[in-house]
Design a protein around this motif. Structure first.
Motif, PDB file in Angstrom:
ATOM      1  N   LYS A  64      43.144  34.170  33.037  1.00  0.00           N
ATOM      2  CA  LYS A  64      42.971  34.534  34.266  1.00  0.00           C
ATOM      3  C   LYS A  64      43.138  33.562  35.454  1.00  0.00           C
ATOM      4  O   LYS A  64      42.236  33.024  36.301  1.00  0.00           O
ATOM      5  CB  LYS A  64      41.396  35.240  34.549  1.00  0.00           C
ATOM      6  CG  LYS A  64      41.169  36.724  33.955  1.00  0.00           C
ATOM      7  CD  LYS A  64      40.327  37.552  34.293  1.00  0.00           C
ATOM      8  CE  LYS A  64      40.665  38.097  35.714  1.00  0.00           C
ATOM      9  NZ  LYS A  64      39.806  39.477  36.127  1.00  0.00           N
ATOM     10  N   TRP A  65      44.219  33.277  35.441  1.00  0.00           N
ATOM     11  CA  TRP A  65      44.766  31.956  36.443  1.00  0.00           C
ATOM     12  C   TRP A  65      44.609  32.447  37.910  1.00  0.00           C
ATOM     13  O   TRP A  65      44.391  31.623  38.627  1.00  0.00           O
ATOM     14  CB  TRP A  65      46.144  31.587  36.084  1.00  0.00           C
ATOM     15  CG  TRP A  65      46.457  30.766  34.923  1.00  0.00           C
ATOM     16  CD1 TRP A  65      46.965  31.187  33.688  1.00  0.00           C
ATOM     17  CD2 TRP A  65      45.797  29.273  34.738  1.00  0.00           C
ATOM     18  NE1 TRP A  65      46.950  30.221  32.834  1.00  0.00           N
ATOM     19  CE2 TRP A  65      46.427  29.006  33.273  1.00  0.00           C
ATOM     20  CE3 TRP A  65      45.309  28.709  35.494  1.00  0.00           C
ATOM     21  CZ2 TRP A  65      45.974  27.830  32.983  1.00  0.00           C
ATOM     22  CZ3 TRP A  65      44.907  27.340  34.746  1.00  0.00           C
ATOM     23  CH2 TRP A  65      45.159  26.882  33.564  1.00  0.00           C
ATOM     24  N   GLU A  66      44.800  33.896  38.196  1.00  0.00           N
ATOM     25  CA  GLU A  66      44.552  34.226  39.423  1.00  0.00           C
ATOM     26  C   GLU A  66      42.956  33.914  40.091  1.00  0.00           C
ATOM     27  O   GLU A  66      42.782  34.063  41.076  1.00  0.00           O
ATOM     28  CB  GLU A  66      44.743  35.634  39.478  1.00  0.00           C
ATOM     29  CG  GLU A  66      43.719  36.764  38.917  1.00  0.00           C
ATOM     30  CD  GLU A  66      44.294  36.918  37.340  1.00  0.00           C
ATOM     31  OE1 GLU A  66      44.810  36.149  36.661  1.00  0.00           O
ATOM     32  OE2 GLU A  66      43.959  38.271  36.927  1.00  0.00           O
ATOM     33  N   ASN A  67      42.106  33.612  39.021  1.00  0.00           N
ATOM     34  CA  ASN A  67      40.493  33.243  39.428  1.00  0.00           C
ATOM     35  C   ASN A  67      40.580  31.791  40.082  1.00  0.00           C
ATOM     36  O   ASN A  67      39.521  31.648  40.374  1.00  0.00           O
ATOM     37  CB  ASN A  67      39.726  33.578  38.608  1.00  0.00           C
ATOM     38  CG  ASN A  67      39.478  35.083  38.214  1.00  0.00           C
ATOM     39  OD1 ASN A  67      40.305  35.962  38.673  1.00  0.00           O
ATOM     40  ND2 ASN A  67      38.675  35.492  37.437  1.00  0.00           N
ATOM     41  N   VAL A  68      41.723  31.233  39.773  1.00  0.00           N
ATOM     42  CA  VAL A  68      41.543  29.903  40.096  1.00  0.00           C
ATOM     43  C   VAL A  68      42.367  29.664  41.637  1.00  0.00           C
ATOM     44  O   VAL A  68      43.272  30.069  41.873  1.00  0.00           O
ATOM     45  CB  VAL A  68      42.432  28.839  39.355  1.00  0.00           C
ATOM     46  CG1 VAL A  68      42.599  27.259  39.590  1.00  0.00           C
ATOM     47  CG2 VAL A  68      41.868  29.058  37.794  1.00  0.00           C
TER      48      VAL A  68
END
Ligand SMILES: Cc1cc2nc3c(=O)[nH]c(=O)nc-3n(C[C@H](O)[C@H](O)[C@H](O)COP(=O)(O)O)c2cc1C
Length: 176
Positions: free
Chosen positions: A166-170
């Protein structure tokens, strides 16, 4: 031994175990990892209970309504505890110790799973903490965070997929 990058990817939660016991040498290495883990202000205010008899493990598996029954098949359970009155970081300290033990177990070819006990309990109103205290007779000041079920895995789980991360949570904050 796997390199750390691979170890992190291969660690999965194992809930099925063979009957084979965890050796004393492996148990000591797992506990060593916990006792070397970082703690708030270096106080090392965590506590662990080792349970390797089937009777108590089976009873602990009934300490909450869901998500713990599989513990009945584990040859080893490690209860991770802290003292909330004397350590305001007992959850963090215990969590880091638990995770350190899970990575050490993985490195030894063992499987493990975190079983949440804090804020869990039974429909009759008893908390998982009360149930586990009743089974093991633990010091009253200690509160149970989780139990790690550990053993030789009886299943093979796929390593984590790079595509699912979940790179979008970074959140990336760059200078410009
Ligand atoms: C704080 C925490 C609580 C968890 N509680 C349970 C639990 O009570 N029972 C269980 O079977 N797994 C439990 N797990 C394991 C998670 O379900 C598991 O880590 C997650 O599904 C991801 O799968 P993986 O560990 O195989 O990557 C817990 C994990 C964490 C970090």
């Amino acid at each position: 031994m796997k390199d750390f990058k691979t170890l992190v990817q291969c660690r999965r939660s194992h809930r099925r175990f063979t009957d084979r016991e965890v050796s004393a040498e492996h148990l000591q290495l797992i506990l060593r990892a916990a006792l070397m883990s970082p703690t708030s202000m270096g106080r090392r205010n965590w506590h662990f209970a080792i349970v390797d008899n089937k009777r108590d493990i089976e009873k602990m598996a009934d300490a909450k309504e869901m998500g713990s029954q599989f513990m009945k098949n584990a040859p080893l359970a490690i209860v991770v505890m802290g003292d909330p009155k004397s350590n305001d970081c007992w959850v963090e300290d215990g969590s880091i110790a638990a995770m350190s033990m899970q990575y050490q177990a993985e490195d030894l070819g063992l499987g493990s799973c975190w079983i949440q006990m804090r804020n869990r309990g039974l429909a009759d109103g008893h908390t998982a903490n009360e149930v586990i205290h009743g089974i093991l007779g633990l010091p009253e000041n200690l509160e149970v965070l989780c139990v790690l079920a550990i053993g030789h895995p009886a299943d093979e789980l796929k390593p984590q997929s790079e595509d699912d991360l979940k790179w979008e949570n970074v959140i990336i904050k760059s200078d410009d």
